[in-house]
Design an enzyme around this catalytic site. Sequence first.
Site, mmCIF file in Angstrom:
data_model
loop_
_atom_site.group_PDB
_atom_site.id
_atom_site.type_symbol
_atom_site.label_atom_id
_atom_site.label_comp_id
_atom_site.label_asym_id
_atom_site.label_seq_id
_atom_site.Cartn_x
_atom_site.Cartn_y
_atom_site.Cartn_z
ATOM 1 N N GLU A 113 0.853 -1.194 0.000
ATOM 2 C CA GLU A 113 0.000 0.000 0.000
ATOM 3 C C GLU A 113 0.882 1.235 0.000
ATOM 4 O OE1 GLU A 113 -2.349 -0.248 3.567
ATOM 5 O OE2 GLU A 113 -2.971 -2.285 3.060
ATOM 6 N N LYS A 115 2.148 4.684 1.627
ATOM 7 C CA LYS A 115 2.215 5.186 3.002
ATOM 8 C C LYS A 115 1.841 6.666 2.959
ATOM 9 C CE LYS A 115 4.858 4.982 7.238
ATOM 10 N NZ LYS A 115 4.649 6.324 7.715
ATOM 11 N N ASP A 117 1.007 10.368 3.913
ATOM 12 C CA ASP A 117 1.714 11.233 4.858
ATOM 13 C C ASP A 117 0.750 12.251 5.445
ATOM 14 O OD1 ASP A 117 3.785 12.137 6.301
ATOM 15 O OD2 ASP A 117 4.813 13.155 4.660
ATOM 16 N N TYR A 225 -6.876 2.194 5.882
ATOM 17 C CA TYR A 225 -5.893 1.162 5.565
ATOM 18 C C TYR A 225 -5.950 -0.065 6.469
ATOM 19 C CZ TYR A 225 -3.380 3.904 9.096
ATOM 20 O OH TYR A 225 -3.036 4.592 10.221
ATOM 21 N N LYS A 312 10.639 3.594 3.266
ATOM 22 C CA LYS A 312 10.493 5.044 3.086
ATOM 23 C C LYS A 312 11.309 5.529 1.906
ATOM 24 C CE LYS A 312 9.163 6.856 7.326
ATOM 25 N NZ LYS A 312 9.003 8.162 7.777
ATOM 26 N N CYS A 406 28.184 43.639 9.689
ATOM 27 C CA CYS A 406 26.739 43.582 9.421
ATOM 28 C C CYS A 406 26.461 44.093 8.002
ATOM 29 C CB CYS A 406 26.002 44.435 10.450
ATOM 30 S SG CYS A 406 24.244 44.572 10.088
ATOM 31 N N CYS A 409 24.437 47.581 8.472
ATOM 32 C CA CYS A 409 24.973 48.805 9.081
ATOM 33 C C CYS A 409 26.498 48.810 9.194
ATOM 34 C CB CYS A 409 24.327 49.034 10.447
ATOM 35 S SG CYS A 409 24.845 47.824 11.681
ATOM 36 N N CYS A 424 24.540 41.040 14.936
ATOM 37 C CA CYS A 424 24.968 42.432 14.898
ATOM 38 C C CYS A 424 24.608 43.059 16.244
ATOM 39 C CB CYS A 424 24.254 43.153 13.751
ATOM 40 S SG CYS A 424 24.429 44.928 13.867
ATOM 41 N N CYS A 430 20.768 49.654 13.860
ATOM 42 C CA CYS A 430 20.844 48.796 12.677
ATOM 43 C C CYS A 430 19.438 48.703 12.061
ATOM 44 C CB CYS A 430 21.361 47.427 13.119
ATOM 45 S SG CYS A 430 21.388 46.206 11.821
HETATM 46 S S1 IVH Z 1 -0.796 0.255 8.780
HETATM 47 C C1 IVH Z 1 0.590 -1.320 13.141
HETATM 48 N N1 IVH Z 1 -0.923 1.362 6.442
HETATM 49 O O1 IVH Z 1 2.017 5.119 9.280
HETATM 50 C C2 IVH Z 1 0.588 -0.136 12.284
HETATM 51 N N2 IVH Z 1 -0.174 2.715 8.249
HETATM 52 O O2 IVH Z 1 4.140 4.178 11.367
HETATM 53 C C3 IVH Z 1 -0.495 -0.243 11.283
HETATM 54 N N3 IVH Z 1 0.322 5.031 7.627
HETATM 55 O O3 IVH Z 1 0.542 5.885 12.286
HETATM 56 C C4 IVH Z 1 -0.424 0.874 10.351
HETATM 57 N N4 IVH Z 1 -0.188 4.847 5.508
HETATM 58 O O4 IVH Z 1 -0.764 6.628 10.310
HETATM 59 C C5 IVH Z 1 -0.607 1.547 7.727
HETATM 60 N N5 IVH Z 1 -1.125 2.207 4.287
HETATM 61 C C6 IVH Z 1 -0.823 2.384 5.582
HETATM 62 C C7 IVH Z 1 -0.392 3.647 6.068
HETATM 63 C C8 IVH Z 1 -0.051 3.746 7.419
HETATM 64 C C9 IVH Z 1 0.233 5.670 6.451
HETATM 65 C C10 IVH Z 1 0.790 5.653 8.883
HETATM 66 C C11 IVH Z 1 -0.136 5.411 10.030
HETATM 67 C C12 IVH Z 1 0.706 5.020 11.196
HETATM 68 C C13 IVH Z 1 2.090 5.124 10.671
HETATM 69 C C14 IVH Z 1 2.828 3.896 11.132
#
Ligand code: IVH
Length: 672
Positions: A113, A115, A117, A225, A312, A406, A409, A424, A430
């Site tokens: 999936e 991740k 943000d 998720y 990441k 500076c 001045c 400064c 100044c």
């Molecule tokens: S599963 C046991 N799926 O990432 C943890 N988390 O470090 C289960 N997050 O606080 C999380 N996308 O807010 C999961 N597709 C995804 C996600 C996701 C973002 C965030 C989530 C969590 C943090 C985990």
Amino acid sequence: MDSNKVFERITQLRKELEEHNYRYYVLAQPAISDYEYDKLMEELITLENEHPRFADPNSPSQRVGSDINHEFSQVSHKYPMLSLSNTYSRQELGEFDKRVRRMLGESCEYVCELKYDGTAVSLTYTGGVLVRAVTRGDGRQGDDVTANVKTIRSIPLRLRGGDYPGEFEIRGEILLPREGFLKLNREKAAKGEPPFANPRNAAAGTLKLQKSSLVAKRPLDCIFYAVYGDHLPYDTHYDNLLKAGEWGFKISDHINKCENIDKVYNYIDYWDGRRLDLPYEIDGIVVKVNSLLQQKTLGFTAKSPRWAISYKFRAERAATVLNSIDFQVGRTGAVTPVANLKPVSLAGTTVKRASLHNADYIELVDLHLGDTVLIEKGGEIIPKIVDVDRSKRPAGSKKVKFIENCPACGTPLKRDQDEARHYCPVEFSCPPQIKGKIKHFVSRRAMNINMAEATVDQLYSAGLARDAGDLYFLKKEDLMQLERFAEKSAGNLIRSIQESRRIPFPRVLYAIGIRYVGETVAARLARAFRSVDDLASAGYERLIAVEDVGDKIARSVTGFFKEEKNLRLIEKLKKAGLQLEMTGKDDNSKEGAPLDGLSFVISGVFEKYSRNQLKELIEQNGGKNVSGVSSATSYIVAGDNMGPAKLEKARKLNIPVISETELEKMISGKNI
Ligand code: IVH
């Protein structure tokens, strides 16, 4: 309409509106125009107002939120909200796969999936109805943000179909799509407020706003998720998530089952190159074991599940050429280097400037003009230089040297060892420091004078303001000499300056700009010493006895009041009639409330409120009611049949006349 009919119509409208919400916000396939939608909503709200016994906390009308301030209560999570272990390396991802298969003693299927943000939320549904929304908090307990979450249109208040468990939790990420984020920051900039650094902070900050009506105005979204519960329909994560999509939740279109780790790598490669095409930000990929039984076998470490990992992406970087360096002087005299770069595209924007930390860093990376530098966009808005490619250094290029004098001045700079900064030392001669102090003084959270930074520059250059005290002795004619000022704008500015005389002492103390005295410390000092004179004579020992005041602040305060120029400023402010001591009211003042420091005269007959209700509303939001119109009045709230004499006086004194709706908007923070 008889009562049964009303209830029938209300029920039907709720159903229709929720269906349209789902089509618009979850499926992105609207079936009716915005106008038609608004009409249906209007009808529902009218019927609900006329028949309060049919109120329902999950009615779609609740999505507009409320103006009541919410304190968030703490709620324990039934299933702890853990974090994921992270990696930036494929090798570690390979090790994760080996470990999982070894512990299971068999192969396994993964789900990949995005991740997202944003900020995590956990929702509980009972009988198909949203009953609670809680933030992650410390993972064991979080804040109850139900009222705010209900304003997010893509979150179902009532589920579709009937095959959902009687009770379950669903978790997702609350996001502010990029477009909404940029718009929000443009609005903040127009109001002179500091921008959010990134969409994640904006989403998290919005979710914790105390008024849900303000949350309702920001285009938050939520992608789900994970589903948790004792009676889930399937024994795989993937099938449960897809099922949740049928119940009305927004789930991503980009969830993939992968039969082995090579397929996971392919997914990562695909998204690493395309993440900027998404309407919201992601910072990596989450890999999860699909079978719930296998998840159970693998279990958890103290902090995170053994059955999942996040890969990441590195913060985005770009290489470009360093053209020159500017040294900027702030209001405290600190000098910050800013790099001017050959424009380069990074994470969707063109970057021309980057920050450079301090002199030590310039030395450390041995920076030369013309160098090819690597810039990175982290959490901050302005990117920073993170590395230098010395192999590309042009022959004979000049080493960057931190300036010794500076730039504004010419005074030799001093070096503050603790903070590794150059500054400064001539505070009062100044120009950027003098102007910076006045800019801080007029800013919204300080004296809230409606003055653009450019006006401060103009006033300074024209010799009309050498400190903040001078502002109170400006005349309309003085301002009209300046470029871009005419009769009306000059009058408005003078009025805004005069109005600021009613700002309570704690804020004046903050505005004066004693180094290290922020809003909280200013309020503490004001309460402890009651007046500027007492504060000035307090001495080090009494100062450090105050909560939050340590050695650094105490020394800064005593130093401030030893300085002749500062004492002169205080005298000027006294002469101008500013609040330099506490009044009884300040102790329980609604500091920071929307009408704080403003006074109102109510006149006429109103539609929505009685006069007493209006007065109460004003007081509750920090404003003051006064009976007669004078130059000290901030606004007149006028209904029908306002007295002509009052109106005439208001016109003469240039006092804005507003309606009850405009007052409501002021309270909810909208521009009027
Ligand atoms: S599963 C046991 N799926 O990432 C943890 N988390 O470090 C289960 N997050 O606080 C999380 N996308 O807010 C999961 N597709 C995804 C996600 C996701 C973002 C965030 C989530 C969590 C943090 C985990």
